[in-house]
Design an enzyme around this catalytic site. Structure first.
Site, mmCIF file in Angstrom:
data_model
loop_
_atom_site.group_PDB
_atom_site.id
_atom_site.type_symbol
_atom_site.label_atom_id
_atom_site.label_comp_id
_atom_site.label_asym_id
_atom_site.label_seq_id
_atom_site.Cartn_x
_atom_site.Cartn_y
_atom_site.Cartn_z
ATOM 1 N N SER A 160 0.815 -1.218 0.000
ATOM 2 C CA SER A 160 0.000 0.000 0.000
ATOM 3 C C SER A 160 0.849 1.269 0.000
ATOM 4 C CB SER A 160 -0.939 0.011 1.198
ATOM 5 O OG SER A 160 -0.219 0.113 2.403
ATOM 6 N N LYS A 256 0.579 4.392 6.927
ATOM 7 C CA LYS A 256 0.090 5.097 5.735
ATOM 8 C C LYS A 256 0.648 6.524 5.763
ATOM 9 C CE LYS A 256 -2.847 1.652 4.924
ATOM 10 N NZ LYS A 256 -2.642 0.674 3.843
#
EC number: 3.4.21.89
Length: 549
Positions: A160, A256
């Protein structure tokens, strides 16, 4: 009731239990029995009488560290009274206050005085084993202190954050970047996040044995918070909608990029991110990447492409005229290079249609297998919006002090904040909303929230699916990559995997600077090695000085 008051109450309770269990033993050692009830000092006396380093008593009640230290001190005390068999040691470890109370109230219990000059060979061997076990115990304690209070290792199993953080990168996370979040489950096994073991796919994750005692809890508090997450920071946080673990600090860790902070307005247009109406800032170490669909006349040599590009999650489907490939995480440059392959008929970027809700991806699971990794709702956040990964928002990120209107349209946006993150009793019945039993049409936000989204936007389970990340879930930020191994994990639902190899060029490089050429932290590695191997030497010095005194 704040953190330190709750902590103090726990200490008092433990001290009373300790005193009730051992006061006669303290009397037999020549001390006032009331000293058995005095926090820290009771363990100081035990260490003094058993000839161990007295400063260890300072670690007695520290969260997570304390239970380990107290267990060792209890064993020292019992051995001082001759309770040193294997069974007696086990009873001391697993039933400490019960077994110590049995010994305490026994009439024939006396201090066992041993002189090394008169020890038998077996007793000398046992003493050497105790010394070795003690060294191992306190090496574990030292590592636990570093792990709990300073920095924690973190691995990257998914793509990701490609190509900023690579699959197979192992990071050290700085827990003080945004202030240190105090441990909320003080009784826990060291080095484990949430569970001791995974029961497997067929088992219920909620039945997995937990690595912490959930009944003993401390409220959220953060020390020395000199700054908060900023836009473009890479942040490690606990997954907000983890339904397995109630404890915030025991929820699964995610990493993230913080793309929007409290008060910002976020929007995705055709796969491009806008913050407060402006295109996102692309840092030097970021690369824009998207999903591309390639049509070919014959099969591609995917393993060969893996060797070239390292990270290349791909789904392959055979068609009547050839093959079709879904490539995730391609940069424009990589897509252009793949387009030049002789087998390629067409390659184009995939953008989801506007006003098509992500929940409809569920029907396309056979075609888009990677969506199986999305949250169990298979839906976008909030669930009542016709948004998807490429067309999302506009969405305002809640800020502490915001007063938001509550109705059936806005409730899906704020229900997790009210009930789960800010711990109120929320009810929605007969078209009316009730908070803590009172009807409500407005709500005041009690903490700041953030939007965390992966750099690899088309292969990221992120805030577009699980929603806002509360400030209390923030762990810290990555400092540097200490190890990086290509091919260690398979990602993106791909059946292909790159060959395993160490990426030496990434090791001990800074990870959160935004710069293309990152600072090297080899000196930190050297310092860690010096501390690790110097621990036993320092302990021997302390022991030698105490013996001289």
């Amino acid at each position: 009731m704040n953190y330190f008051l709750t902590y103090f109450i726990y200490v008092l309770i433990l001290s009373v239990i300790m005193g009730i269990s051992t006061w006669k033993l303290f009397k037999k050692m020549g001390y006032n029995p009331l000293f058995a009830f005095v926090p820290f000092y009771n363990y100081f006396i035990i260490l003094k009488e058993t000839q161990h380093s007295k400063w260890w008593a300072a670690l007695s009640y520290i969260p997570i560290i304390g239970p380990i230290m107290m267990t060792a001190f209890h064993v020292f005390l019992m051995k001082h009274f001759g309770k040193k068999s294997f069974v007696q040691v086990l009873l001391t470890i697993f039933l400490p206050f019960i077994y110590m109370a049995v010994v305490n109230y026994s009439k024939d219990t006396e201090v066992e005085v041993a002189d090394d000059l008169y020890l038998t060979e077996d007793e000398l061997v046992a003493k050497e084993k105790d010394t070795f076990a003690g060294s191992i115990t306190f090496a574990v304690v030292f590592a636990t202190i570093i792990h709990v209070f300073f920095t924690q290792p973190f691995g990257i199993p998914t793509g990701s954050m490609e190509r900023t953080l690579l699959v197979g990168d192992f990071l050290f996370v700085n827990k003080w970047t945004y202030g240190f979040r105090m441990p909320m489950r003080p009784v826990a096994l060291p080095f484990l996040q949430g569970t001791i073991m995974d029961t497997g796919e067929k088992g219920n994750p909620k039945d997995d044995p937990k690595s912490y005692v959930d009944a003993i809890k401390l409220p959220y508090t953060r020390l020395l918070q000199l700054k908060k997450p900023q836009k473009n920071d890479i942040v490690v946080f606990n997954y907000p909608q983890d339904s397995v673990h109630v404890a915030i600090d025991r929820k699964d860790p995610y990493v993230k990029r913080c793309v929007a902070v409290a008060g910002d307005v976020l929007e995705m247009k055709a796969g491009r991110l806008f913050i407060n109406g402006k295109p996102e800032q692309i840092l030097g170490d970021q690369q824009m990447q998207h999903k591309f669909i390639a049509t070919t006349g014959s099969q591609l040599d995917i393993p060969a492409l893996y060797k070239i590009y390292g990270f290349l999650p791909v789904q392959e489907r055979q068609t009547q005229t050839g093959f079709e490939y879904d490539f995730q995480g391609l940069t424009d440059k990589t897509a252009k290079e793949i387009k030049e392959l002789p087998q390629i008929i067409e390659i184009k970027e995939h953008i989801w249609d506007k006003d098509v809700a992500a929940v409809q991806f569920k029907a396309n699971a056979a075609r888009d297998a990677y969506t199986k990794n999305i949250d169990s709702t298979q839906s976008i956040f909030p669930v009542n919006k016709k948004w998807n990964q490429d067309w999302y928002g506009p969405l305002r990120i809640p800020k502490k002090g915001d007063v938001v209107n509550l109705n059936q349209e806005t409730l899906p946006e704020y229900q997790w904040i009210i009930s789960e993150y800010e711990h109120h009793h929320l009810e929605n019945k007969n078209g009316k909303i009730f908070i803590d039993g009172k009807e409500a049409t407005q709500y005041t936000i009690q903490q700041d929230y953030y939007m965390m989204i992966g750099d690899n936007r088309d292969a990221s389970l992120d805030a577009r699916f699980f929603g806002f990340v509360p400030e209390e879930n923030i762990v810290g930020s990555p400092m540097f990559t200490w190890m990086s191994v290509q091919g260690l994990f398979t990602d993106g639902g791909s059946t292909y995997q790159a060959d395993k190899k160490v990426r030496w060029d990434r090791m001990f490089k800074a990870t959160n600077t935004g710069e293309l050429h990152k600072t090297s932290y080899w000196w930190v590695a050297a310092l860690i090695l010096i501390l690790f191997f110097g621990w036993d030497f320092i302990m021997k010095l302390f022991k030698k000085k105490e013996e001289e005194i």
